[in-house]
Design a protein around this motif. Sequence first.
Motif, short mmCIF file in Angstrom:
data_model
loop_
_atom_site.label_atom_id
_atom_site.label_comp_id
_atom_site.label_asym_id
_atom_site.label_seq_id
_atom_site.Cartn_x
_atom_site.Cartn_y
_atom_site.Cartn_z
N ALA A 1 28.49 38.14 32.05
CA ALA A 1 28.61 39.40 32.79
C ALA A 1 29.65 39.27 33.90
CB ALA A 1 27.26 39.80 33.38
N GLN A 2 29.61 38.13 34.63
CA GLN A 2 30.55 37.94 35.73
C GLN A 2 31.99 37.85 35.23
OE1 GLN A 2 28.97 34.56 37.83
NE2 GLN A 2 27.87 35.84 39.29
N ALA A 3 32.16 37.30 34.01
CA ALA A 3 33.50 37.18 33.45
C ALA A 3 33.96 38.50 32.83
CB ALA A 3 33.52 36.06 32.40
N GLY A 4 33.14 39.53 32.92
CA GLY A 4 33.54 40.84 32.41
C GLY A 4 33.43 40.98 30.91
N PRO B 1 22.29 40.00 37.05
CA PRO B 1 23.31 40.87 36.47
C PRO B 1 23.29 40.88 34.94
CG PRO B 1 24.32 39.05 37.73
CD PRO B 1 22.85 38.90 37.84
N HIS B 2 22.57 39.92 34.31
CA HIS B 2 22.57 39.86 32.86
C HIS B 2 21.89 41.07 32.23
CE1 HIS B 2 18.62 38.40 34.01
NE2 HIS B 2 18.21 38.69 32.80
N ARG B 3 20.98 41.71 32.99
CA ARG B 3 20.15 42.76 32.39
C ARG B 3 20.97 43.93 31.85
NH1 ARG B 3 14.80 44.40 35.63
NH2 ARG B 3 13.60 42.50 35.31
N ARG B 4 21.99 44.28 32.62
CA ARG B 4 22.82 45.43 32.27
C ARG B 4 23.41 45.26 30.87
NH1 ARG B 4 28.08 45.35 33.08
NH2 ARG B 4 27.95 43.55 34.45
N ALA C 1 21.69 31.72 32.28
CA ALA C 1 22.97 31.29 32.86
C ALA C 1 24.13 31.82 32.03
CB ALA C 1 23.03 29.76 32.91
N PHE C 2 24.01 31.73 30.71
CA PHE C 2 25.10 32.20 29.86
C PHE C 2 25.35 33.69 30.08
CE2 PHE C 2 26.97 34.18 26.22
CZ PHE C 2 28.03 33.34 25.94
#
Lengths: 422, 294
Positions: A245-248, A270-273, A239-240
Motif C-alpha cells: 500500500a505504501q509503495a502505491g 493501511p492494508h485494509r483499503r 507487513a507485505f
Amino acid sequence: MTIRVSRRRALQGAGALAVAAATLKAPAIAQNAPIRIGSVATLEGPFATGGQDAYRAMEMLFQAENMTIGGRRIEWIRESSNAQADVALARARKLIEQDNVDFIIGPLSGAEGIALKDYSATLNGKTIINGGSGAADTTLRNPSRNFFRFNTDGTQWMAGLGTYVRRTLNVSEVTIVAGDYAFPYAQVFGFSLEFCRLGGKANYLWAPLGTTDFASQIAQIPRSSGALVVVHGGTDGLAFMTQYAQAGGNLPLIGGSIMADATMMSARGPHRRLMVGMVSGGPVADVIDDPQWNDFVARYKRMPGAFPSPSIHAVNFATNTMAAILALKQVNGDLSGGQAAFQRALQGLKFKAPTGAEVSLDHNRHAISDVFLNRIEERNGQPTTVAFQRATQINQTLGVPEAQFLALGAPSRNNPGCVAAS
Amino acid sequence: MTLQLTLTILLNGLTLAALYFIVASGFSLIFGLMRTVNMAHGSLYMVGAYVGYAVFEPLYDQDVWYAWYVGLVAGMAIAAVLGVAMQKTVLGWMQGQELRQALVTIGISIIVADQLLANFGATSRQFFAPDAIFGASFVPGVGRYPTFRLFQIGVAIAVGIGLWLLLNRTKVGLMIRAGVDDRDILSACGVNVPLVNIVVFALGAALAGLGGVIGATAQPLAQGVDGRFLLISLVVVIVGGMGSITGTAIGAILVGLAEQVGQALFPTYSVILTFVIMVVVLALRPQGIMGRAR
C-alpha cells in the motif's frame, strides 16, 4: 563476585517484589483429570493471533462437553510453538514423554505438521490429530498411521481459484508472492495447477517466513502482471500488504487462504483499503449461508476476546477437536488397547464441520470436504469475507487420479505446479 | 536487473539501515559508555512501541493530527522511564559485572515480553503515519517511493548528529567520555558518576523507544519483535564496533543493505548474508570496523 546487600536495599527489593506480585499477571494452574489431551498451537511468532484463536475454539468445544467424556474428565494441556518445525516437535515430545498425554491436537502451521506426522510414526498407542496445519505432504506422501487430519489442506483450499482468475477475471499473467515453506507451497501448487492448465503464466517471488521488510520484493513485481496472488499470512501478510500500500501498488489482489482471515482483517492499518474486493479460496468465510455455521459463530462470539468471526485457525482446530470428541464418545472414553478402537472410530467418522461442510477421511486419514471462494466486502464498516461459491467434496488431489497427481512431484519452491496442458 | 530496480533496492537497504541505526545507537551508547550489555534492549523497543500505540490509538480515533507525534513522545518517555528503573533498581549495584548484568537483563526481557502479551494480546498492530509523511514521494532515478521510509533516514541522521554533538560539544558529553576512560578519577573530580550513568541509560532507552514507534509504523508490531531487534542491534554493534556511533552507522548500513540485496537476489538464503558479514568482520577485525582495540 560478591554483592553486599544492605538492610535498606533488601527492604526496597522486598517492596518492589510485593508491588510486582500484586500487579503482574500470573498463569492459572490446571487441575487433574483422567483423559489427558495435549495441544500445540502458535502462541508466539507470526501466527500468535491464530494460535490464540484456535485455543479459544477448542476451549469452547470442551466446555460444551462440560470437560467430561464417557464419565472421564478431560485434562487439557496447552503448549505453544512459534510456527517453526523444531519447536513444535520439541513441544510435542514434551507433551508425550513428560506430560504423558493420550493424544495431541495440533500443530497450526505447515512445516510443523510434517514434523509431527513423522514423529507420530515413531509412537505406539498414541495418536496425533492435526490442528490447523495445511501442507499437502503431511498426509499425501509417506503418511503415518497415527496421524489424522480432518481439515482440508492448502492445495484443496485453492480449488476453483485458478479457474476463476483465468476465466472470470480473464487475467493471463499473474505474479505470486508467497512464503517460502510447506504450506504456501501447497497453496501455490493448487492455484498454479488450475491456472497454468488454462494457459495462464505465473511469476513467483518467495520470501522466508518471518520477513518484515518486503520493499525489495515489491519492487520486483513485473509490470506485465494482471493480478497479484498473495500467499502470505499472519504478520508477514500484514507487513507485505502495508508496504505494498505504501509503495502505491494497485494490481487486483487474489489471496491465499490465510490472507483473508480474521487475523489480517482485525488488525488496523493501511492494508485494509487495498483488501476490499480481494478474492480468495479457503475452508471458511465470515459469511456462509448455512445454519450450522451461524450457530457456531454465535457460540464462538460469546467467548472472551473473540473476533467478530472465527479465524481459519479456530475453525480448523474446531473441526479436528470435534472429530476427537465424537470419536471419544463412540468409544465411551476408552483409550485402552493401544488406542486401536479410538483410531478406528476416527477413521470411520462422517460429520459436519463448523462451516456445515460434510467431512470424511480418505485412505491416508486425510479430509475430503467442501471449500469456498470468498470475496472481501465492506459490511458495517468492517471488511468481511463473503462466500460466493462452494466446491463440494474436494479430495486431496483435486479430482486428479492419485497416481497422476503424485507423479507431478511434491510441491516446493522449485515445483510450484505450473504445468501447461499438453 | 534494471538500473531503476538496483537503485530502489539500494534505497530500501539504506532506509532499513536507518531504522536499525536508531535502535542500535541506543544499545551502543549504553554498552560503549557503561560496559553494560543490555539484553533487554529489544524489550525497551517493544515497550515503547506498545505503550506508544496505546496512547496513539484513542487520539487517532478522534482524528487529531498530532496523534502519531504524541504516541512517539509517549513511547520514548516510557522506554526512558523503564530504562532508568532498570539501571536504578538492578543494574546499578552490579556495575562492572558484565555476565551478571547480561543474565539479569535477559530475565527482565522475558518478564517484559510475557507482561506485554498478557496486557496487549497477540493481535498485530501498526501505527498510521501522519498524512504529511504517508504516501509516496518522487525520488530521482527511483520514481515514486514511500515517504515514510525517506523520513526514517531523516530521523536517523538527526539522531546521529544529535549524539555526536551531545558527546563532543557539551559538558555532559565531556563527563560521559571521561567516564569511559576512567570512572574512578572522574568520581574523584566530584562528578556524580551514578547520575551520569542514569542519564546515559535514559537516553539509550529513549532511542530504543523512538525506534519502536518508527519501526512499528514501517512494519507491523507483534510479539517477538524484541528478540529480532536485539539480535539486529547486537549484529550491528559487533560489526560496527562497540561504543562507536560512526561504527554503529556503518554496521547498520551493511546489515540493512545485506538484508535487502539478499532478498532481491536469493531470498531464501538472505538471512545468512547478515551473518556472513559478521563472521568476516570478526575474523579480520575482532573489535569491529570502528572499534578501539583494547
